[in-house]
Every structure is written in structure tokens, then in C-alpha cells.
Design a protein around this motif. Structure first.
Motif, short mmCIF file in Angstrom:
data_model
loop_
_atom_site.label_atom_id
_atom_site.label_comp_id
_atom_site.label_asym_id
_atom_site.label_seq_id
_atom_site.Cartn_x
_atom_site.Cartn_y
_atom_site.Cartn_z
N VAL A 1 138.31 -14.81 34.94
CA VAL A 1 137.66 -13.58 35.39
C VAL A 1 137.09 -12.81 34.21
O VAL A 1 135.97 -12.30 34.25
CB VAL A 1 138.67 -12.70 36.17
CG1 VAL A 1 138.12 -11.31 36.39
CG2 VAL A 1 139.01 -13.35 37.51
N THR A 2 137.86 -12.75 33.14
CA THR A 2 137.46 -11.93 32.00
C THR A 2 136.32 -12.56 31.21
O THR A 2 135.41 -11.88 30.76
CB THR A 2 138.67 -11.70 31.06
OG1 THR A 2 139.74 -11.20 31.85
CG2 THR A 2 138.34 -10.72 29.97
N GLU A 3 136.35 -13.88 31.08
CA GLU A 3 135.37 -14.53 30.20
C GLU A 3 134.09 -14.98 30.89
O GLU A 3 133.13 -15.35 30.23
CB GLU A 3 136.02 -15.74 29.50
CG GLU A 3 137.16 -15.31 28.59
CD GLU A 3 137.65 -16.44 27.70
OE1 GLU A 3 136.98 -17.49 27.62
OE2 GLU A 3 138.73 -16.28 27.11
N SER A 4 134.08 -14.97 32.24
CA SER A 4 132.92 -15.54 32.93
C SER A 4 131.77 -14.56 33.03
O SER A 4 131.97 -13.37 33.28
CB SER A 4 133.32 -15.96 34.34
OG SER A 4 134.19 -17.06 34.29
N THR A 5 130.57 -15.08 32.88
CA THR A 5 129.39 -14.30 33.22
C THR A 5 128.79 -14.78 34.54
O THR A 5 127.88 -14.17 35.07
CB THR A 5 128.32 -14.38 32.11
OG1 THR A 5 128.01 -15.76 31.88
CG2 THR A 5 128.83 -13.77 30.82
N VAL A 6 129.30 -15.89 35.09
CA VAL A 6 128.88 -16.33 36.43
C VAL A 6 129.80 -15.66 37.46
O VAL A 6 130.90 -15.23 37.12
CB VAL A 6 128.95 -17.86 36.59
CG1 VAL A 6 128.05 -18.54 35.57
CG2 VAL A 6 130.37 -18.38 36.49
N PRO A 7 129.34 -15.57 38.72
CA PRO A 7 130.21 -14.96 39.75
C PRO A 7 131.49 -15.77 39.96
O PRO A 7 131.45 -16.99 40.06
CB PRO A 7 129.33 -14.99 41.00
CG PRO A 7 127.92 -15.06 40.51
CD PRO A 7 128.00 -15.89 39.25
N VAL A 8 132.60 -15.06 39.99
CA VAL A 8 133.91 -15.70 40.13
C VAL A 8 134.58 -15.21 41.41
O VAL A 8 134.44 -14.05 41.78
CB VAL A 8 134.83 -15.33 38.94
CG1 VAL A 8 136.26 -15.82 39.15
CG2 VAL A 8 134.27 -15.91 37.65
N ILE A 9 135.25 -16.10 42.13
CA ILE A 9 136.13 -15.66 43.21
C ILE A 9 137.56 -15.74 42.70
O ILE A 9 138.05 -16.81 42.37
CB ILE A 9 135.97 -16.52 44.48
CG1 ILE A 9 134.54 -16.41 45.01
CG2 ILE A 9 136.95 -16.03 45.55
CD1 ILE A 9 134.28 -17.23 46.25
N GLU A 10 138.18 -14.55 42.63
CA GLU A 10 139.54 -14.46 42.10
C GLU A 10 140.50 -14.91 43.18
O GLU A 10 140.50 -14.39 44.29
CB GLU A 10 139.78 -13.00 41.73
CG GLU A 10 140.92 -12.79 40.79
CD GLU A 10 140.94 -11.36 40.25
OE1 GLU A 10 139.90 -10.67 40.31
OE2 GLU A 10 142.02 -10.94 39.80
N THR A 11 141.33 -15.88 42.85
CA THR A 11 142.26 -16.40 43.85
C THR A 11 143.68 -16.19 43.39
O THR A 11 143.97 -16.10 42.21
CB THR A 11 142.08 -17.91 44.05
OG1 THR A 11 142.28 -18.56 42.81
CG2 THR A 11 140.71 -18.23 44.60
N GLY A 12 144.53 -16.05 44.30
CA GLY A 12 145.83 -16.47 44.14
C GLY A 12 147.04 -15.69 43.85
O GLY A 12 147.93 -15.71 44.66
#
Lengths: 417, 417
Positions: free
Chosen positions: A214-225
Motif C-alpha cells: 500500500v505504501t510503496e505502490s503508485t498503481v491502484p491497490v486493493i487492501e486485503t485482509g
């Protein structure tokens, strides 16, 4: 593997996604059946590669539970093939018309489900995720780029090769399934920063892995779990519901994210419910971290610290706390919940409805086990993960959550006035 | 303003969002009416503050078009109040049941729309966005945290104060509308990294601003806006549709993201359509950057460079290129489009359907002006922005896109077997 770069793989996946987006449902069923058969026919090779991972793991001193999750045998490969066939028979979300109307000027607007394009996944040492995510992505018309844990490297390499060969036999470009495992950390980085190439990235694994992605991505992320899951025992909670639901939610499968981690007992019900529920848990081998009130009502209680309220044990341990009232229970949940699942046990409909309205989690329950937060249980037939963020998807994600939409506008020369 | 920190503002917004989430639709209508009245009653103060921004802007040498977007007068404030009232009468998305079923064991599952919580916005020098976003966020039950451009700092300070006072008069916590303008760059940073406090962040403005927000944020972002929009003139495009749609899409309002920037003409139609469309554009004062083929068919053509294909002119300029066939047009769009809107002008249904299926943009049109990509035109009554990403929302976003969902599960003691 060739000597290309992670970026080359992403480019080829993007290119392949244009082809997978146009496959008919029948085409995709054929491709998935070919993958299922490929897994069955190559079981020996897969198991041999997996054995190398397991041996490396043992030599590296990884624990028994991780070894268990890593291990593939004939039964598990058969289960994997079955899972792929189960995904193949799910309704194809692509092309579903989800909205639309005719504009006053006659332009016909239609909102339709389309594949995302390229779905990336970063996960840990469970090789079944490799097949699962690839099959789900493909069923929804996407290409998949996978980055599994290094502990499963040999298994994943073979699994990806088996799936790519199977695609080719089914007349689908093998480039629709890519791995970037062989690039190590650079593979993960390419996925996280693949703007224009990765349409959505799904991390699956530990809280630390998800936080990094989540912190390092510049692409859209779906946070799971991550699931620090609570059950509240209201004053009106019946004995049997309280005992059975808490025990089920903790014991039926303690290692998963929908298992309960903290039980909050309303003060008025504590003398009745704490001994009842705690002894049922203890007789199932669950260690209880309790506050002073709990310790005063039950023996063999480990004193709870603030850290316990924040801990996702994922094992035979639980935290238990007595709260003054529903307000205090809700405040505790606000502070410590990860927004996954919470349940209240009560026959008081005011308290049930207040809990359902005010708890800000993906799934909020009254009088049911938190273990029901699951794509299979929700009737989705398969599960991509459980989203704990509010954007795009919340709670168990099915195939539809692996699609986007686009608007089609069909006119006859209309201009804007 | 007090001497608190950006983080304090986010915390107070999060706290306030629990209150706004529980407001009834009637409560929210009253709050918005109070805001509309507050704007009207404080028009003089707002205009005085705005005048200071405009004077500072002129002294700092900012251009006329920016000054125009920055300026508020009586008419524009009346329009702002009207926009708030228009938002107030939109159907409340909160509480809408969007899915659900009964599980085989009897647990009743219901998926309902809920507010996001805290909606953040980072935008540039248009003070109307301050009111617009705050009103939209509030109508959907959210708190809003705003970070406007420094050029509109004085205007925004007063506008936020007017709205907060209006909320208080309506019995709603003023903390539901926050600004972090007074913290400069730190305010924007706090928004972009407000994990746990900012549920979604919407950047509105230039491509550079959006890129910064997407790249630097660890909170979920909805990417909006940049529109390098294409129109393809097929061999079968009728003269009148080609001319009228291209001229409308470029000239009706050139400064917005749904205005066309590049026209691709199929070779077979070039001798007929290039002179026709180019001369219509030139007579409207549009400068044409064309390739050699275009220059050979029409006078006063500026030679186009590769940069032109990638440029969002947002003004009276357009790029024009002759392509061999639809394949080349689609490849050009794949290379240069920002995924906002593309349209084909054709009477050949095969080409129309192929274009609609293969172009990977938020809105894909046949025979209509790209200017229709707009929340108002789509019937949403208001527009949060136009999403060019595929997660959560794609295309014009209305109130529903400012909500999330949650699952409610109502049982009677069920456990998982």
C-alpha cells in the motif's frame, strides 16, 4: 526464463490483456479447463519442484505451519484443479450491463463491465494462490502478473509454466499469465510502480506485506485482509449463542483473517458469560488474555496488555475484556479494529441495529459467527481476497470485483448545445 | 485559525464523519440549505477576500485565464448557492440497498451504501471547487478536508468559515468541513499520507497535480481528469456529422477535459473530410497541427510533431492526422490516449462496434460529441470529477461514487460447520 526485464513482462501482459478482454466466455472456459488438465497431468513435476522448496525451507529453518502452507501433494493438486474448474463455471462478469439510459437528446448510454486489463498480485508462500489468482483474473478477462513468496519459488515457476503451456494448447496467448518471481525485489517494485501497465494490484499475506504494498505502490491497490476481529457479548446474549459463536469463530480455523481475536463482554453480563465462554474456549485449548475483571471471574487468565487488544493472534489465543456498556464496546472497536468483521450477540434489537449502523467495518454481524465473512459463504463461488478498504470493493471480493466498467455512448450526430 | 496541526484537523474530520454518517437525508438538506444561505448572506465578505486573491495574483503575474477562474462576483456566488441547492435535492445515496440474499443457513445478508467517512480533495485555484466538493461530500454523509490552491487562499479561508458557521446554525458539527490550506505543503502531505483518517482523496486540476497526488499518496486516490481526447473520422462518416461533432467537441468549451485534442481521419475519407472539417475549425479560429497528408489537403497547417499527439491543448488548437485504417487509428489511440473519452464518426456498424469494444477509455462513443462526458449530461445532477482510472469509479462520478458499501449480516446463532 528469458533474459528480459520486469518491464518487458508487464508490457507483454498489457498486450495480452487486449486479447483476453475479447475472449468469449466459452473461450475462457476452455482455457481454464486446459489449465486444470495441465495441473493434473503435470502433478509429478509440480510436486518435485515443491519438494525442493520444502527442503530449502526446512534447511532455512522455517516453521511447521509455513511448511504446511507451502506443501503440495497429489490431494492438494487435485483440489487446485477442482478450484480452477469451479472458477470456470462461474458466470462471466464481462459484458454485464450494469446501468444506462437514453439521454434527452437521444444518445443511448450503457455502462458495461469490462476487464481491468492487467491484475497484479503480490503474495507469500502459498503456491495455491498462484493458480487461484491466475484463474480468477483470466475468468474475468484479465491478464495476471504474479509475484509469489521466494519460499515457493520453484513451485511457482513450474505452476506458471504449466498454466502458460495450457493456455497455448487452448489457443490463448501464454503471455496472459506472467511471473516476476525471478526478478526478486525488482519484480515486486516493477508491479508496484507499473503505472499504465498494472490496472490493479492485490497484495495477499501478512499485515507487513500489505502495508509495504500500500505504501510503496503508485498503481491502484486493493487492501486485503488483516482482521483484528471482535465479538461483543451484550447483556441480553443467550448462553448458547454466546458460547457457540465465540468458540466457532475462534476454534473452527484459527489461522485465518475472519477468526475472532477479542471478545468484549458487557459488565452486566460478565458474571454469567465470562466463566461460560472462557471455560468453553479453554477446553478447546485456547489461551485467554484477560483484563482484571475477567481474571476475577475465571482462573488461568493471562493478564492482558494494551498490545493484546491490537494483536491478530491467528492461533489458539484470544483477548477478553469487560466493558461498561455498548458505548465503550464501540469505542474499543473504533480504536483497535482493522475494519474487517465484527459481530454482536444480543436479542435486544436496539443494540443489534445500533451496532450494525455504527460499526465501520466491511462486514458487521448480529448473532452470527465471524467465520462467515468469506467469498464462498457469501455465494461468490470463489474469493479474490477480503477488502478492508472502502474504495472499489469492501468485504469478500468475487469475480465482479476483478472488473471495471466503461460507458458506451451511441449517437446519431448529437452535439452539445 | 487555531494553532493546531494538520493531523488534528484530520482527526476532527474523522470524528465528525461519525456524526455526518448518521444524519438523515432531511438533516443534510437543512445543512446544505444553510450553506447556500450563508453564501448569499456573506457575498460581500467573500468578494472582498476574493479581491485580495485577485490582486495578489495580478501582482504575481498570473495569466488572464487563471484570473478568470479565480474571480468571484455576485453572479458567481449566486451560482454557487444554486449549485449547493441542486446538490441538496439529489437523492441521498446513503442507505441504498445494493445487494443481498439469505444464506442457506438463514443468515440475512444485505449490502448497503454507506459514506466513505472522510473525503479529501486537493485542487487548484478555483474557489468554487471548495464549495462544490464540500457540498457533495456532505450530501453523501462524509466529512470533507480541503486543500485548495494558494492563489485562492483568502477566498477559500472565508468560504470554509462561512460553510462551517452555516453547519453550526443547522445543528451539524462544523468540524465536518475542514481546510488544511493554512499549512501549505504540509497540509497536502498530511492529506496524502492520512492513512486511517482519509478514506479517499480526489485530486482536481492539472495533469502535474494529479500525477503528484497519485505518486505521493498512501491513501486511496481517485485519479481524475486529464483528457487527451480523440475523434476518428471513418470512411463512412457523413459530412455534417463529421464537421458538426468535431467543431462542437473542440470549440464549444475548449478549456475542459472532454474537449477533443486530436482528429484521426481514415485515408480513404481524407480528401473529402480534411478540407471540410479543417476549414470549419479554422473559421472558428482553431489552429491546426497536421501531418504531411493533412498539409497536402489544406492550407495554413502547422506541421505536427510527435509532441502534438500527446498534447492536451485545452485551447483553440487541434492535432489532425491521416491514418491508413481503423487498426492504425486504434493503435494511435492506445499510444496517446489518457483513457478519458474517444468517439468515432461512422455509419458502418461493424466499425462502430469494433471501436466501442476495443477502445479502453472511460467513455467510448459513436457519432456523438465528446463534450457529453459530463456528470450533468449523464444525468447525475452534479459531478465530483471524471475518473480516468479503473478502480471504484470510471467516467463521470456522481454522489454514489462518494460512498462505499458495507455488508450487514443478521443471524440467529449460526456457526460455520
Amino acid at each position: 526464463m528469458t533474459t528480459d526485464t520486469p518491464q518487458d513482462r508487464l508490457s507483454r501482459a498489457k498486450e495480452a490483456s487486449r486479447e483476453t478482454a475479447r475472449l468469449t466466455s466459452d473461450d475462457k472456459v476452455r482455457a481454464l479447463e486446459s489449465i486444470a488438465r495441465g495441473l493434473e497431468e503435470n502433478a509429478e513435476t509440480i510436486i518435485a519442484a515443491n519438494r525442493r522448496d520444502v527442503e530449502n525451507g526446512r534447511a532455512g529453518g522455517i516453521g511447521d505451519s509455513l511448511i504446511d502452507r507451502l506443501t503440495l501433494d497429489d490431494g492438494r493438486i487435485a483440489a487446485l484443479a477442482r478450484a480452477v474448474r469451479d472458477i470456470a463455471v462461474l458466470p462471466d462478469p464481462v459484458g454485464q450491463v450494469v446501468g444506462g439510459h437514453r439521454m434527452p437528446n437521444g444518445v443511448a448510454l450503457e455502462q458495461v463491465r469490462v476487464p481491468f486489463g492487467v491484475v497484479g498480485a503480490i503474495y507469500e508462500a502459498r503456491p495455491n494462490v498462484t493458480v487461484d489468482i491466475a484463474a480468477l483474473a483470466l475468468r474475468a478477462g484479465n491478464a495476471g502478473v504474479l509475484r509469489g513468496g521466494s519460499a515457493a519459488r520453484e513451485s511457482n515457476t513450474v505452476l506458471v509454466q504449466v498454466m502458460r503451456d495450457a493456455l497455448e494448447r487452448a489457443g490463448v496467448t501464454p503471455e496472459a499469465i506472467q511471473t516476476v518471481d525471478d526478478f526478486g525485489r525488482d519484480g515486486a517494485k516493477a508491479l508496484m510502480n507499473g503505472r499504465g501497465f498494472v490496472d490493479v494490484l492485490v497484495p495477499r499475506g501478512s499485515a507487513a506485506l500489505i502495508e509495504t504494498v500500500v505504501t510503496e505502490s503508485t498503481v491502484p491497490v486493493i487492501e486485503t485482509g488483516a482482521g483484528n476481529v471482535h465479538i461483543v457479548l451484550d447483556e441480553s446474549a443467550p448462553d448458547d449463542w454466546a458460547r457457540e459463536i465465540v468458540v466457532n469463530a475462534k476454534v473452527q480455523r484459527p489461522s485465518v483473517c475472519n477468526a475472532v481475536e477479542t471478545v468484549l463482554v458487557l459488565r452486566q453480563a460478565a458474571p454469567r458469560l465470562v466463566p461460560l465462554v472462557a471455560s468453553a474456549l479453554q477446553s478447546e485449548g485456547v489461551a485467554i488474555h484477560g483484563d482484571d475483571m475477567v481474571a476475577g471471574l475465571m482462573s488461568n487468565i493471562i493478564p492482558a496488555t494494551d498490545e493484546d487488544w491490537a494483536t491478530e493472534y491467528l492461533g489458539p489465543e484470544i483477548a477478553m475484556k469487560v466493558v461498561d456498556d455498548l458505548d465503550e464496546a464501540l469505542a474499543h472497536i473504533r480504536t483497535y479494529s482493522t475494519g474487517h468483521t465484527e459481530s454482536i450477540i444480543t436479542t435486544d434489537s436496539r443494540n443489534a441495529e445500533r451496532f450494525l449502523a455504527e460499526v465501520d467495518s466491511a462486514v458487521v454481524m448480529a448473532n452470527a459467527s465471524t467465520r462467515f465473512t468469506d467469498g464462498g459463504e457469501f455465494g461468490f463461488g470463489a474469493e479474490v481476497g477480503i477488502s478492508t478498504q472502502k474504495l472499489h470493493a469492501r468485504g469478500p471480493m468475487g469475480l465482479a470485483e476483478l472488473t471495471s466498467t466503461k460507458w458506451l455512448a451511441r449517437g446519431s450526430g448529437q452535439t452539445r448545445g
